[in-house]
Enzyme design. Structure first.
Site, mmCIF file in Angstrom:
data_model
loop_
_atom_site.group_PDB
_atom_site.id
_atom_site.type_symbol
_atom_site.label_atom_id
_atom_site.label_comp_id
_atom_site.label_asym_id
_atom_site.label_seq_id
_atom_site.Cartn_x
_atom_site.Cartn_y
_atom_site.Cartn_z
ATOM 1 N N ASP A 200 4.019 -21.860 30.875
ATOM 2 C CA ASP A 200 2.737 -22.482 30.572
ATOM 3 C C ASP A 200 2.766 -23.107 29.173
ATOM 4 O O ASP A 200 3.276 -22.499 28.228
ATOM 5 C CB ASP A 200 1.638 -21.417 30.664
ATOM 6 C CG ASP A 200 0.246 -21.988 30.597
ATOM 7 O OD1 ASP A 200 -0.085 -22.854 31.424
ATOM 8 O OD2 ASP A 200 -0.520 -21.552 29.713
ATOM 9 N N GLU A 248 22.429 -14.532 32.471
ATOM 10 C CA GLU A 248 22.995 -13.197 32.656
ATOM 11 C C GLU A 248 22.855 -12.725 34.106
ATOM 12 O O GLU A 248 23.538 -11.788 34.524
ATOM 13 C CB GLU A 248 22.276 -12.197 31.760
ATOM 14 C CG GLU A 248 22.492 -12.399 30.269
ATOM 15 C CD GLU A 248 21.600 -11.465 29.454
ATOM 16 O OE1 GLU A 248 20.988 -10.550 30.059
ATOM 17 O OE2 GLU A 248 21.518 -11.654 28.228
#
Length: 510
Positions: A200, A248
């Site tokens: 956002d 990751e």
């Protein structure tokens, strides 16, 4: 990241959680409601969901005021409900992305409550508290929801910043503890299997530390390029840090940023190969129904993002803007144009975002002032109507007054005639907008190849290998190119295309 990454050409479907499907009769949509409609979403043909905030919140801005980033508001269910939704969606081959709201918290977040209760508490540094100037706020910054962007903390005489409501204090992203906390928040949801995040107001996190003035244009424009104290260079190392976290995890986890600016070079700077994956591009959303202007916008987006090695994104509707048929003229004309725009949306290369109800051709609902809940309406004294009209719950069945959305009273009133636009009704009609969306999602090209064709003024024609997309905006009857007519935005189209329509044609083989 490989060019085969799923997000490069995915079709995303935005779910405004409180308006999609209610499962418990309280009139507010929830996670189990979404789970109950996964078959519908699978049959629609979307690749990924984007869920608006479902975190614990006082709901001042309907979830964009977050009080706890690592839980589910009881309005919407539980963490177990969320886990079940993700597992079921993944079982159907549908990715799940969620909103993250890093610019500000709720004033009920423990960090802010600590900051207000005790000016010496370490959490106070998480927010932008600043001394006033000349007996007033630190500067003249204004809120996106109307009025000043600063509120006085009477206990200390300092002001805190809020670019939205005063119940949404802005975080100070120059404070390392904020960055560390959000690393943990991202990992919390990635560990639960989310496939990505919509960030956002992603361009607003860091503010210029000199608090330089920004003068809001009148009327307030749709793009925020004038917000010169935002879009700070510190964003780039932050988003590299976030990218490393996503990398990751297996499965091409991704970020899409909400950056409501028009400058394509600035947008492209955030989607470099080591930063964010996608950025919403609002330029086509805010463009007029004008072939020349649309084509120029499409060219600008494809060229600039292509130079950055990033795919384009395309969107015509979301939870913050008036519904497309209404913006395009309303009534039958607006619906025709919106249906044609759907073939443009899904015909272009890159990622496409559709907003719930767009596949039904819903127009902006006329919500009575007494029922409006958007803080924009209330903070501007009704001068700006706000966003409630595009957030009215979805009609699933033909039966009034709630059309299968809830067994209770919906949080916003639903138009009396929405049964004719319901999923149930449109599934009976081969030529419905829902049928058009299902076909377009099934047939849309899944590669990056794109080339314009010469075409008459008032039209757009482009090739995606063997598929040709033809859009007649406002030209005279246009002859379709040779080939098999795969899909048309209106029934009855065979060899020519009238104004305000579009078609996909598969080239013939020789």
């Amino acid at each position: 990241m490989s060019d085969r990454s799923w997000w490069r050409n995915a079709a995303f479907y935005q779910i405004y959680v409180r308006s999609f499907q209610d499962s418990d009769g309280d009139g507010i949509g929830d996670l189990q409601g979404i789970r109950s409609r996964l078959t519908y979403l699978e049959e629609l043909g979307v690749d990924a969901l984007w869920l608006t905030p479902f975190y614990p919140s006082p709901q001042v801005d309907h979830g964009y005021d977050v009080a706890d980033y690592t839980d589910v508001d009881p309005l919407f269910g539980t963490l177990a409900d969320f886990d079940e939704l993700v597992a079921d969606a993944h079982g159907r081959g549908i990715k799940v992305t969620i909103d993250i709201v890093p610019n500000h918290t709720s004033d009920q977040h423990p960090w802010f409550r600590n900051a207000i209760a005790d000016a010496s508490h370490p959490d106070r540094k998480r927010y932008m508290f600043r001394p006033g100037r000349n007996g007033g706020p630190p500067n003249g910054w204004t809120s996106a929801f109307g009025g000043p962007a600063w509120t006085l903390d009477e206990q200390t005489g300092e002001y805190y910043l809020h670019f939205f409501t005063r119940e949404q204090p802005d975080l100070d992203w120059h404070h390392e503890a904020v960055q560390d906390s959000f690393d943990e928040i991202l990992r919390f949801w990635l560990d639960r299997g989310v496939d990505g995040f919509r960030i956002d107001v992603a361009h607003a996190l860091f503010k210029a530390q000199d608090l330089r003035e920004m003068v809001e244009p009148t009327p307030r424009p749709p793009f925020g390029d004038w917000l010169s104290a935002l879009m700070q260079p510190e964003l780039h190392p932050l988003y590299r840090r976030w990218r490393r976290i996503a990398d990751e995890y297996p499965g091409d986890r991704m970020y899409v940023s909400e950056i409501t600016i028009e400058n394509q070079d600035t947008i492209a700077s955030y989607v470099a190969s080591d930063q964010l994956h996608l950025s919403f591009d609002f330029t086509l959303l805010h463009e007029q129904w004008d072939a020349g202007r649309m084509r120029a916008t499409i060219d600008r987006v494809l060229t600039t993002l292509g130079d950055a090695g990033a795919p384009a994104t395309w969107v015509f509707e979301n939870h913050d803007v008036t519904r497309l048929p209404t913006r395009y003229g309303g009534g039958e004309l607006g619906r025709r144009r919106a249906r044609a725009a759907a073939l443009l949306l899904f015909g272009l290369p890159g990622a496409a975002f559709a907003y719930q109800g767009q596949e039904l051709g819903l127009e902006e609902a006329d919500v009575p002032d007494d029922d409006r809940e958007d803080p924009i309406f209330h903070r501007t004294g009704g001068d700006r109507k706000g966003r409630d009209g595009c957030r009215v719950p979805l009609p699933w069945t033909t039966e009034p007054p709630t059309f299968g959305f809830t067994d209770g009273e919906p949080w916003l009133p639903m138009p009396e005639d929405w049964g004719r636009l319901s999923v149930e009704e449109q599934e009976r009609e081969p030529g419905s907008t829902l049928s058009l969306f299902r076909s377009a999602l099934r047939l849309r090209p899944r590669h990056d190849r794109f080339a314009w064709r010469e075409s008459p003024r008032g039209t757009m024609i482009f090739d995606r290998d063997d598929l040709t997309c033809v859009v007649n905006v406002d030209a005279s009857e246009l002859e379709l190119p040779d080939g098999e007519l795969l899909l048309a935005s209106e029934p009855g189209i065979t060899t020519t295309l009238p104004p305000n329509t579009a078609a996909w044609v598969r080239k013939g083989t020789t």
